[in-house]
Design a protein around this motif. Structure first.
Motif, PDB file in Angstrom:
ATOM      1  N   PHE A  58     -11.276 -57.943  42.774  1.00 14.34           N
ATOM      2  CA  PHE A  58     -12.181 -58.764  43.317  1.00 14.34           C
ATOM      3  C   PHE A  58     -13.421 -59.346  42.506  1.00 14.34           C
ATOM      4  O   PHE A  58     -13.856 -60.595  42.045  1.00 14.34           O
ATOM      5  CB  PHE A  58     -12.772 -58.287  44.397  1.00 14.34           C
ATOM      6  N   LEU A  59     -13.955 -58.138  41.717  1.00 13.28           N
ATOM      7  CA  LEU A  59     -15.053 -58.340  40.780  1.00 13.28           C
ATOM      8  C   LEU A  59     -14.706 -59.356  39.467  1.00 13.28           C
ATOM      9  O   LEU A  59     -15.246 -60.073  38.825  1.00 13.28           O
ATOM     10  CB  LEU A  59     -15.747 -57.335  40.514  1.00 13.28           C
ATOM     11  N   GLY A  60     -13.428 -59.002  39.279  1.00 10.51           N
ATOM     12  CA  GLY A  60     -12.719 -59.361  37.761  1.00 10.51           C
ATOM     13  C   GLY A  60     -12.601 -60.984  38.127  1.00 10.51           C
ATOM     14  O   GLY A  60     -12.883 -61.736  37.213  1.00 10.51           O
ATOM     15  N   ARG A  61     -12.079 -61.522  39.302  1.00 12.10           N
ATOM     16  CA  ARG A  61     -11.980 -62.932  39.541  1.00 12.10           C
ATOM     17  C   ARG A  61     -13.147 -63.541  39.746  1.00 12.10           C
ATOM     18  O   ARG A  61     -13.506 -64.531  39.207  1.00 12.10           O
ATOM     19  CB  ARG A  61     -11.046 -63.107  40.581  1.00 12.10           C
ATOM     20  N   LEU A  62     -14.243 -62.906  40.304  1.00 15.30           N
ATOM     21  CA  LEU A  62     -15.666 -63.630  39.994  1.00 15.30           C
ATOM     22  C   LEU A  62     -16.234 -63.624  38.837  1.00 15.30           C
ATOM     23  O   LEU A  62     -16.651 -64.758  38.662  1.00 15.30           O
ATOM     24  CB  LEU A  62     -16.514 -62.495  40.752  1.00 15.30           C
ATOM     25  N   ALA A  63     -15.819 -62.765  37.843  1.00 16.15           N
ATOM     26  CA  ALA A  63     -16.260 -62.785  36.595  1.00 16.15           C
ATOM     27  C   ALA A  63     -15.420 -63.891  35.893  1.00 16.15           C
ATOM     28  O   ALA A  63     -16.147 -64.706  35.022  1.00 16.15           O
ATOM     29  CB  ALA A  63     -16.062 -61.502  35.736  1.00 16.15           C
ATOM     30  N   ASN A  64     -14.330 -64.200  36.168  1.00 24.09           N
ATOM     31  CA  ASN A  64     -13.415 -65.452  35.616  1.00 24.09           C
ATOM     32  C   ASN A  64     -14.321 -66.797  36.122  1.00 24.09           C
ATOM     33  O   ASN A  64     -14.280 -67.513  35.332  1.00 24.09           O
ATOM     34  CB  ASN A  64     -11.960 -65.366  36.251  1.00 24.09           C
ATOM     35  N   PHE A  65     -14.669 -66.628  37.355  1.00 24.26           N
ATOM     36  CA  PHE A  65     -15.434 -67.947  37.764  1.00 24.26           C
ATOM     37  C   PHE A  65     -16.545 -68.190  37.001  1.00 24.26           C
ATOM     38  O   PHE A  65     -16.803 -69.320  36.511  1.00 24.26           O
ATOM     39  CB  PHE A  65     -15.662 -67.985  39.297  1.00 24.26           C
ATOM     40  N   ILE A  66     -17.280 -67.130  36.790  1.00 26.65           N
ATOM     41  CA  ILE A  66     -18.882 -67.320  36.122  1.00 26.65           C
ATOM     42  C   ILE A  66     -18.371 -67.641  34.681  1.00 26.65           C
ATOM     43  O   ILE A  66     -19.088 -68.506  34.201  1.00 26.65           O
ATOM     44  CB  ILE A  66     -19.423 -66.036  36.125  1.00 26.65           C
ATOM     45  N   ASN A  67     -17.211 -67.337  34.082  1.00 27.68           N
ATOM     46  CA  ASN A  67     -17.082 -67.495  32.717  1.00 27.68           C
ATOM     47  C   ASN A  67     -16.359 -68.981  32.859  1.00 27.68           C
ATOM     48  O   ASN A  67     -16.151 -69.315  31.460  1.00 27.68           O
ATOM     49  CB  ASN A  67     -15.967 -66.589  31.952  1.00 27.68           C
ATOM     50  N   ALA A  68     -16.124 -69.696  33.508  1.00 32.58           N
ATOM     51  CA  ALA A  68     -15.636 -70.789  33.553  1.00 32.58           C
ATOM     52  C   ALA A  68     -14.375 -71.000  33.002  1.00 32.58           C
ATOM     53  O   ALA A  68     -13.958 -71.652  32.208  1.00 32.58           O
ATOM     54  CB  ALA A  68     -16.464 -71.996  33.007  1.00 32.58           C
ATOM     55  N   GLU A  69     -13.222 -70.090  33.295  1.00 31.89           N
ATOM     56  CA  GLU A  69     -12.138 -69.780  32.712  1.00 31.89           C
ATOM     57  C   GLU A  69     -11.002 -69.561  33.855  1.00 31.89           C
ATOM     58  O   GLU A  69     -11.463 -69.346  34.967  1.00 31.89           O
ATOM     59  CB  GLU A  69     -12.056 -68.582  31.822  1.00 31.89           C
ATOM     60  N   LEU A  70      -9.667 -69.827  33.587  1.00 34.69           N
ATOM     61  CA  LEU A  70      -8.647 -69.747  34.456  1.00 34.69           C
ATOM     62  C   LEU A  70      -8.667 -70.643  35.765  1.00 34.69           C
ATOM     63  O   LEU A  70      -8.526 -70.256  36.825  1.00 34.69           O
ATOM     64  CB  LEU A  70      -8.278 -68.232  34.856  1.00 34.69           C
ATOM     65  N   TRP A  71      -9.363 -71.956  35.683  1.00 39.44           N
ATOM     66  CA  TRP A  71      -9.565 -72.663  36.528  1.00 39.44           C
ATOM     67  C   TRP A  71      -8.403 -73.214  37.267  1.00 39.44           C
ATOM     68  O   TRP A  71      -7.225 -73.136  36.485  1.00 39.44           O
ATOM     69  CB  TRP A  71     -10.691 -73.804  36.318  1.00 39.44           C
ATOM     70  N   GLY A  72      -8.375 -73.899  38.188  1.00 32.99           N
ATOM     71  CA  GLY A  72      -7.128 -74.535  38.697  1.00 32.99           C
ATOM     72  C   GLY A  72      -7.040 -75.951  38.548  1.00 32.99           C
ATOM     73  O   GLY A  72      -7.517 -76.693  37.740  1.00 32.99           O
ATOM     74  N   ARG A  73      -5.906 -76.302  39.216  1.00 32.41           N
ATOM     75  CA  ARG A  73      -5.498 -77.866  38.729  1.00 32.41           C
ATOM     76  C   ARG A  73      -6.576 -79.025  39.449  1.00 32.41           C
ATOM     77  O   ARG A  73      -7.326 -78.441  40.345  1.00 32.41           O
ATOM     78  CB  ARG A  73      -4.336 -78.113  39.468  1.00 32.41           C
ATOM     79  N   PRO A  74      -6.563 -80.252  38.908  1.00 32.61           N
ATOM     80  CA  PRO A  74      -7.592 -81.269  39.652  1.00 32.61           C
ATOM     81  C   PRO A  74      -7.331 -81.297  41.079  1.00 32.61           C
ATOM     82  O   PRO A  74      -6.121 -81.239  41.607  1.00 32.61           O
ATOM     83  CB  PRO A  74      -7.321 -82.251  38.850  1.00 32.61           C
ATOM     84  N   THR A  75      -8.308 -81.556  41.827  1.00 35.52           N
ATOM     85  CA  THR A  75      -8.282 -81.788  43.220  1.00 35.52           C
ATOM     86  C   THR A  75      -9.125 -82.786  43.759  1.00 35.52           C
ATOM     87  O   THR A  75     -10.420 -82.922  42.853  1.00 35.52           O
ATOM     88  CB  THR A  75      -8.398 -80.427  43.968  1.00 35.52           C
TER      89      THR A  75
END
Length: 323
Positions: A178-195
């Protein structure tokens, strides 16, 4: 566009590093979206003797996740009534000993998994870069394999039941996910496809904004948050409920199997919305499929999740039959 993005999301929008470049998207226009929160990847930094040392959110997520996982596992072994024959798989002190091997397995397995699964050609040409962990590049599937091997060694050395140890370890993995994925979000990495969905996020950086078919700012699925909710919060809650309320630890393999199957299914599903790894994207393969035939196939994340799903289902069936 660069000036507009800078005004919209701040100066850091054009400079923040993003691990994976995007493919051209197919959405013609985007209106409703969420702006990316202005959170720096570094919590703080200090200069000592000419060198800069920084604490990043990703490192903090690892530290706090490991500590929370240790506390969950310790709480479980302190309650004999949760285990078969009222006998915990190990003592609290042994959980601390195992923690060292788990950390080693996460770091070595996660890094080597990324090297071998995602960019073997690059690291074969640049072997020194393998040690540059601060540059990013960790694989969950590799880390999981590393933890399994570390657990096998520890249980063999101390003659502890392997399957029940796996249950205990899996019980404590959700906080770190859970915390690792939140950190991915803060780092602006591993984002998803356009929507064009209203909760799409306008991630900063040229790579995230590389959407030639989009008029204006490009919003993307916050796939990191999808994974945080599914793999961390939801799966973790189910495992805690099963262990404390349904007696799942009395059936060796049930917790471990549920974790493997649950993570495999969640990751497989989110991969449909997650931006593919850049090294797999080609003009003839815009979806970034690691294996494909005639336009149909699987991403690398899906390929690596299938064995987890299969082993998880096997362990669940085995635990139920032996109950």
């Amino acid at each position: 566009l660069r000036r507009f993005v800078s005004l919209y999301m701040g100066r850091e929008a054009l400079t923040r590093k993003v691990d994976f470049p995007a493919r051209p998207c197919s959405i013609s226009d985007m209106i409703a979206m969420l702006s990316f929160p202005d959170i720096a990847p570094e919590i703080f930094s200090v200069n000592l003797f000419g060198a800069t040392f920084a604490l990043r959110w990703y490192a903090l997520a690892y530290i706090v996740g490991i500590l929370l996982g240790w506390r969950v596992a310790t709480a479980a072994v302190k309650r004999p009534q949760l285990w078969r024959n009222d006998t915990p798989v190990m003592k609290p002190g042994q959980v601390e000993d195992l923690l060292f091997w788990v950390i080693l397995g996460v770091i070595l397995g996660g890094r080597l998994g990324y090297v071998l699964f995602y960019q073997p050609a690059y690291y074969l040409s640049n072997p020194a870069a393998i040690l540059q962990l601060w540059e990013g590049g960790m694989s969950f599937h590799g880390g999981a394999l590393g933890v399994i091997l570390a657990g096998l060694f520890y249980t063999w050395k101390h003659r502890i039941p392997i399957i029940s140890t796996g249950d205990m370890v899996c019980l404590g993995l959700a906080p770190g996910l859970f915390l690792g994925r939140l950190a991915n979000f803060i780092n602006a990495e591993l984002w998803g496809r356009p929507t064009d969905l209203p909760w799409g996020v306008a991630f900063p950086g040229e790579a995230a904004q590389f959407c030639p078919d989009v008029a204006g700012i490009c919003a993307r699925h916050p796939s990191q948050l999808y994974e945080a909710l599914l793999e961390g919060l939801l799966l973790g809650g189910v495992l805690i409920w099963m262990a404390w309320k349904r007696g799942a630890l009395k059936m060796p393999g049930l917790i471990g199997g549920t974790f493997l199957a649950g993570y495999g299914a969640a990751r497989f599903a989110v991969e449909f919305l997650r931006q593919p790894d850049a090294q797999f994207v080609t003009p003839g393969n815009p979806l970034g499929l690691a294996w494909h035939i005639g336009g149909w196939g699987l991403t690398m994340g899906q390929i690596l999740s299938l064995p987890m799903l299969a082993v998880g289902i096997f362990l669940i069936i085995r635990a139920r039959r032996q109950a």
